[in-house]
Design a protein around this motif. Structure first.
Motif, PDB file in Angstrom:
ATOM      1  N   HIS A 355      72.689  81.090  13.239  1.00  0.00           N
ATOM      2  CA  HIS A 355      72.991  79.740  12.731  1.00  0.00           C
ATOM      3  C   HIS A 355      71.721  79.008  12.298  1.00  0.00           C
ATOM      4  O   HIS A 355      71.780  78.035  11.569  1.00  0.00           O
ATOM      5  CB  HIS A 355      73.715  78.913  13.801  1.00  0.00           C
ATOM      6  N   GLN A 559      85.515  82.822  11.416  1.00  0.00           N
ATOM      7  CA  GLN A 559      84.142  82.472  11.077  1.00  0.00           C
ATOM      8  C   GLN A 559      83.558  83.647  10.290  1.00  0.00           C
ATOM      9  O   GLN A 559      83.500  84.757  10.798  1.00  0.00           O
ATOM     10  CB  GLN A 559      83.335  82.242  12.355  1.00  0.00           C
ATOM     11  N   LEU A 565      83.253  78.345   9.138  1.00  0.00           N
ATOM     12  CA  LEU A 565      84.562  78.385   9.781  1.00  0.00           C
ATOM     13  C   LEU A 565      85.619  78.100   8.719  1.00  0.00           C
ATOM     14  O   LEU A 565      85.578  77.045   8.086  1.00  0.00           O
ATOM     15  CB  LEU A 565      84.595  77.315  10.867  1.00  0.00           C
ATOM     16  N   SER A 606      86.975  73.584  19.832  1.00  0.00           N
ATOM     17  CA  SER A 606      86.159  72.769  18.936  1.00  0.00           C
ATOM     18  C   SER A 606      85.260  71.824  19.723  1.00  0.00           C
ATOM     19  O   SER A 606      84.119  71.562  19.336  1.00  0.00           O
ATOM     20  CB  SER A 606      87.081  71.984  17.993  1.00  0.00           C
ATOM     21  N   TYR A 610      82.440  73.490  17.904  1.00  0.00           N
ATOM     22  CA  TYR A 610      82.434  73.052  16.499  1.00  0.00           C
ATOM     23  C   TYR A 610      82.332  71.539  16.348  1.00  0.00           C
ATOM     24  O   TYR A 610      82.901  70.955  15.424  1.00  0.00           O
ATOM     25  CB  TYR A 610      83.688  73.566  15.775  1.00  0.00           C
ATOM     26  N   VAL A 618      89.345  71.434   9.064  1.00  0.00           N
ATOM     27  CA  VAL A 618      88.614  72.652   8.685  1.00  0.00           C
ATOM     28  C   VAL A 618      88.621  72.803   7.168  1.00  0.00           C
ATOM     29  O   VAL A 618      87.655  73.264   6.563  1.00  0.00           O
ATOM     30  CB  VAL A 618      89.195  73.902   9.390  1.00  0.00           C
ATOM     31  N   PRO A 625      78.326  74.926   7.879  1.00  0.00           N
ATOM     32  CA  PRO A 625      77.768  73.987   8.852  1.00  0.00           C
ATOM     33  C   PRO A 625      76.245  73.903   8.714  1.00  0.00           C
ATOM     34  O   PRO A 625      75.602  74.868   8.267  1.00  0.00           O
ATOM     35  CB  PRO A 625      78.142  74.592  10.203  1.00  0.00           C
TER      36      PRO A 625
END
Ligand code: SF4
Ligand code: SF4
Ligand code: FES
Length: 745
Positions: A355, A559, A565, A606, A610, A618, A625
Motif C-alpha cells: 500500500h 481488492q 477495493l 471497513s 477501509y 465503494v 486509496p
C-alpha cells in the motif's frame, strides 16, 4: 500545463488544450460528431469511414473531423450547421449502405448498433439501391468464439487495428484491396489470442459477433449489471448482461486506470461455467469410501457443526483468494473468533506493505522504466497488465523482464535473489530505478516472498517518496490481497504453528481445491469440508461438500492487485444459498455473530481496514486509496522463500522444471466448450541448445521423467527460454518434480 486554444464549433466557442481531437472538442461544446472508425484507444485515427465529415473555415473541402486537432481560432461546422457537411455525411452513409444488408431485425447488433443509430439520425430516409447486395458464406468462424458476417462489415479497420496495434498479436488482417478488401485471420487460422474478444465490442456493426451471444437475446429484454471480473487480480470493470436470470455475455465497463476498456478472453468468455453439468446444487455427505448422499442444508449444518466441534481447534483453512473479502472475513470470524482455528493456507505471499507504493495500473504506460521479475509470464497471471506493458513499449518505455524466459535470463525461483541484488547500492539497473521518477516494479510468480520482497525492494529504492513510482505483485487469484487482509482482521491472535495431526481441513473455493499442495494436506487430514462449485475437484477427498457460488452470483468487494477495493455485484441469483447466509447460521451455533449480508459484514470490516467507508460508497468506478506509510515486516515474520540456485548453476544432464499456470486453465475454463481451443498444448518448451544436446527437434515427442514418474509431451524449441530449464503447463506436468530428465521418445 498545455497551451489552451479557442475553437468554435457550430457557433459555440470552447477552450481546450491545444491538440485535442476535434471530435472531443465538439463534445466539449455539447455537439456530436458521429464516428465509426474513430476510437481514440486504438491510437492514431485511421480516417477510414468519413462519417465524421465537417466543414472547416478556410479549407475548401470537407474534412474528416477525427483526424483534426484543435488549433487556436479554428472554426468548425458540423452537419448541424453546415448543409455541406450534412450532405457529405448523408452521402457517406448511403455509400456505406450500398452493400450493407440492413438485416437489423435478425442481426445481433440490432438495437445497440452505431450504424443503425447513425443511419436514423444522419442517413438517407430511402435507398436508391435496387440491385442485389453482396453476399458471402455466413457466418465465417474467426474462431470458436467469434463469428464474422462478412457482408455487414463496413471496413472501419477497428478490429485489425486492435489486433496489430493494441494486442500486438497480428492475427486479424485485411486482405485484398479496394472494394474487395476483407477482414480475415492470418492464413485463415483461428484467432487464438488472449484478447481476441475485444474486437466484438469494437466492431460498430454486427459483423463480428460472439458465438456465445448470437441469437441469445435482444436489447430490450436484457439487464446489464455493473460488476467486476473475478477471474484474476486485475479486476477489470465489466457489465454482465443477463436475460431471464442467466448470464448471457460479459462486456467491458471502461475503468481508464484499471483496464482501459479492454478485457481478456478468460474474463469475457468463461461465464458459462456457471451452468456446467457437474455444478453442485445441494450439500453432499460421504457415506461410503466412494459414495455421497445428498443431504438437506439443515443436515449439512449439523454435520459441519459436528466436524468443527470434534476437531477441537486442530483445523486448517485453505483459502483460494477468489473469495470476496466479506466471505473471507465471515469464515475468519467463525473459525478464528469462534473456534480458535487460526491456521490458514493463504493463496499467495502478498503483502499489505505494498500500500506504500500504490499507483494505478495505467501508470505503467506512463513509466520511463519497468522491471518485471518472477518466473511467470505476466499475461498468464494478470492479462491486462500485459496490455499496459505493450502500451508502455509503444510509448518508448524501457521494459526489462528478468526471468527464465526474459530479457535477462535467470534460473527459476530467482526472483527474491534478483530483488536483493537490485536493492544493492552498486547495481546498475538498481541505480537507474533509484534515479527514475517514473519507474514500476512488477513481480509475476509464486513463492519467493512475493509481495513482501517487492515492497522491501521498492522501499530500498525510495519509491514511497516518488508518486510516479510503484510496485505491483501479481497474485494467482482475484482477491489474494483482500482475502489475506480480511483473514488477518478476523482475530488479533497470531497464526501459530500448523496443528499436527490436522483434524479438519476446510477447503474454500475451486482454486484452492485445484492446488496440489492443498490436495496433499487433504491426504493428511482426518476430515475435509470442501466449499466447491463442481463435482470432480475436492469431491474425491471431501467428507462434507458445501456448494459454492461464482463471482457473478456474489455480492461483496474484491481488492485487486493495485490495492483498489472494487464492488462485486450479484448479476444473477445462484442455484444455492449464498455462503454468507449459511456461515451466519453456523456461526450462531458457536455463539459468534456474523451478518448474513455482505453490507453487514463489510461494515464490520471497513471499520478496521477501509477507513469506515460504507458499502454503498465503494462505488461503480472505485478510486485508488491513498498511499500509507511503509512498514517493514515484523521481525520473525520472514515469508517462506523458494530456495533459488545461485546464478548460473545448472543441473548437469537434467533440466529445472518451470511449471506454470496458463491463462486459459483452471476449473472454470475447463468447463467452457468454446474456450478449449485456447488451452495450452501438451508440450514441453526448452532452449535451442538443450534441444540440440538431446537431438530433439521442434514437434518431436519427448518423455519428461523424475522420481519414477514420466509424461510424454511434444517438444517446442523456444529461443526465449534460458538453458537448463523446461517449461510445462501445470496441467500437463503431472507429478513431475523440480528436476527432470528429458529424452526423445
Ligand atoms: S469487422 Fe467490424 S470492426 Fe472489423 S473492419 Fe469490419 S466493421 Fe470494422
Ligand atoms: S484481465 Fe483478469 S480481471 Fe480482466 S477480464 Fe481478464 S481475467 Fe478478468
Ligand atoms: S470516424 Fe472519422 S473517418 Fe471514420
Amino acid at each position: 500545463m498545455s497551451e489552451m486554444v479557442k475553437v468554435t464549433v457550430d457557433d459555440r466557442t470552447v477552450e481546450v488544450p491545444k491538440g485535442t481531437g476535434i471530435v472531443e472538442t465538439a463534445a466539449a461544446a455539447g455537439i456530436e460528431i458521429p464516428v465509426f472508425c474513430y476510437e481514440p484507444r486504438l491510437g492514431a485515427p485511421a480516417g477510414a469511414c468519413r462519417m465524421c465529415l465537417v466543414e472547416v473555415e478556410g479549407v475548401p473541402k470537407l474534412q474528416a473531423g477525427c483526424t483534426l486537432t484543435a488549433q487556436d481560432g479554428m472554426v468548425v461546422k458540423t452537419a448541424q450547421s453546415s448543409a455541406k457537411a450534412a450532405q457529405g455525411q448523408n452521402a457517406t452513409l448511403e455509400f456505406i449502405l450500398v452493400n450493407h444488408p440492413l438485416d437489423c431485425p435478425v442481426c445481433d447488433k440490432g438495437g445497440e448498433c452505431p450504424l443503425q443509430d447513425l443511419t436514423f439520425r444522419y442517413g438517407p430516409g430511402r435507398t436508391r439501391m435496387t440491385f442485389a447486395k453482396r453476399t458471402f458464406e455466413k457466418p465465417i468462424p474467426v474462431s470458436p468464439l467469434i463469428a464474422l458476417d462478412r457482408e455487414r462489415c463496413i471496413l472501419c479497420y477497428r478490429c485489425t487495428r486492435f489486433s496489430s496495434d493494441i494486442a500486438e498479436d497480428g492475427q486479424l488482417v485485411a486482405v485484398n484491396r479496394g472494394a474487395l478488401s476483407q477482414i480475415a485471420t492470418f492464413e485463415d487460422e483461428p484467432y487464438r489470442a488472449a484478447f481476441s474478444g475485444n474486437v466484438i465490442e469494437l466492431c460498430p456493426v454486427g459483423a463480428l459477433t460472439s458465438t456465445q451471444y448470437r441469437f441469445e437475446a435482444r436489447p430490450w429484454e436484457i439487464q446489464n449489471v455493473p460488476t467486476v471480473c473475478g477471474l484474476c487480480p486485475v479486476g477489470c470493470n465489466v457489465t454482465a448482461t443477463t436475460r431471464e436470470g442467466k448470464v448471457k455475455r460479459i462486456l467491458s465497463r471502461n475503468h481508464p486506470e484499471v483496464d482501459g476498456g479492454w478485457l481478456c478472453d478468460k474474463g469475457r468468455f468463461t461465464f458459462p461455467y456457471l451452468y456446467a453439468d457437474d455444478r453442485i446444487v445441494a450439500p453432499l455427505k460421504r457415506v461410503r469410501r466412494l459414495g455421497f448422499d445428498q443431504i438437506s442444508w439443515d443436515e449439512a449444518l449439523g454435520e459441519a457443526e459436528r466436524l468443527l466441534r470434534g476437531a477441537q481447534g486442530r483445523i486448517v483453512t485453505a483459502l483460494s483468494g477468489s473469495e470476496p473479502v466479506e466471505l473471507a472475513y465471515a469464515l475468519g470470524r467463525l473459525l478464528r473468533g469462534g473456534l480458535g482455528a487460526h491456521n490458514a493456507v493463504l493463496p499467495e505471499a502478498t503483502s499489505d506493505a505494498l500500500h506504500a507504493f500504490s499507483v494505478p495500473l495505467s501508470a505503467i504506460a506512463e513509466a520511463q522504466l519497468v522491471v518485471v521479475v518472477g518466473d511467470d509470464r505476466v499475461v498468464d497471471r494478470a492479462p491486462i497488465v500485459d496490455l499496459w506493458l505493450k502500451a508502455a513499449g509503444r510509448r518508448g518505455t524501457e521494459v526489462i523482464t528478468i526471468s527464465p524466459a526474459g530479457d535477462v535470463q535467470v534460473d527459476p525461483g530467482a526472483a527474491a535473489r534478483v530483488c536483493r541484488e537490485l536493492a544493492g547500492p552498486a547495481h546498475e539497473l538498481g541505480t537507474r530505478l533509484r534515479e527514475s521518477e517514473r519507474a514500476i516494479l512488477i513481480w509475476s510468480g509464486s513463492g519467493g516472498g512475493g509481495g513482501a520482497r517487492l515492497a522491501e525492494l521498492a522501499h530500498a529504492l525510495g519509491f514511497e517518496d516518488k508518486p510516479g513510482c510503484g510496485a505491483f505483485h501479481l497474485p494467482a487469484t482475484a482477491n489474494a490481497r483482500g482475502v489475506a487482509e480480511a483473514w488477518a482482521a478476523a482475530s488479533d491472535e497470531e497464526q501459530g504453528e500448523s496443528p499436527e495431526p490436522i483434524a479438519l481441513l476446510i477447503v474454500s473455493g475451486d482454486d484452492a481445491a485445484a492446488d496440489p499442495s492443498v490436495r496433499a494436506l487433504a491426504e493428511r487430514a482426518d476430515a475435509v469440508i470442501a466449499l466447491t462449485m463442481f463435482h470432480g475437484l475436492s469431491v474425491g477427498w471431501a467428507d462434507l461438500v458445501l456448494p459454492a457460488t461464482g463471482a457473478l452470483e456474489r455480492d461483496g468487494t474484491l481488492q485487486n492487485l493495485e490495492g483498489r477495493l472494487q464492488r462485486l455485484r450479484r448479476a444473477v441469483m445462484p442455484p444455492v444459498p449464498d455462503e454468507l447466509e449459511w456461515i451466519s447460521q453456523l456461526a450462531a451455533r458457536f455463539d459468534v455473530e456474523v451478518s448474513a449480508h455482505a453490507a453487514g459484514v463489510f461494515a464490520e470490516l471497513s471499520a478496521q481496514l477501509y477507513g469506515d467507508i460504507a458499502f454503498a460508497a465503494v462505488g461503480e468506478q472505485a478510486p485508488l486509496p491513498a498511499r500509507i506509510g511503509y512498514e517493514p515486516p515484523p521481525a520473525g515474520a520472514e515469508p517462506a522463500t523458494t530456495p533459488a540456485p545461485a546464478a548460473g548453476e545448472h543441473f548437469i544432464g537434467n533440466l529445472r522444471l518451470l511449471r506454470y499456470r496458463p491463462l486459459f486453465s483452471g476449473p472454470a475454463v475447463e468447463r467452457v466448450a468454446g474456450l478449449q481451443f485456447q488451452r495450452p498444448e501438451a508440450e514441453l518448451a526448452l532452449a535451442p541448445e538443450e534441444a540440440a544436446r538431446r537431438q530433439i527437434a521442434d514437434g518431436d515427442l519427448v518423455s519428461a521423467r523424475s522420481n519414477g514418474t514420466s509424461v510424454t509431451l511434444r517438444a517446442r524449441v523456444d529461443g526465449t527460454l534460458a538453458a537448463g530449464v523446461a517449461r510445462i503447463a501445470a496441467e500437463h506436468a503431472g507429478e513431475l518434480h523440480r528436476e527432470i530428465e528429458v529424452l526423445k521418445t
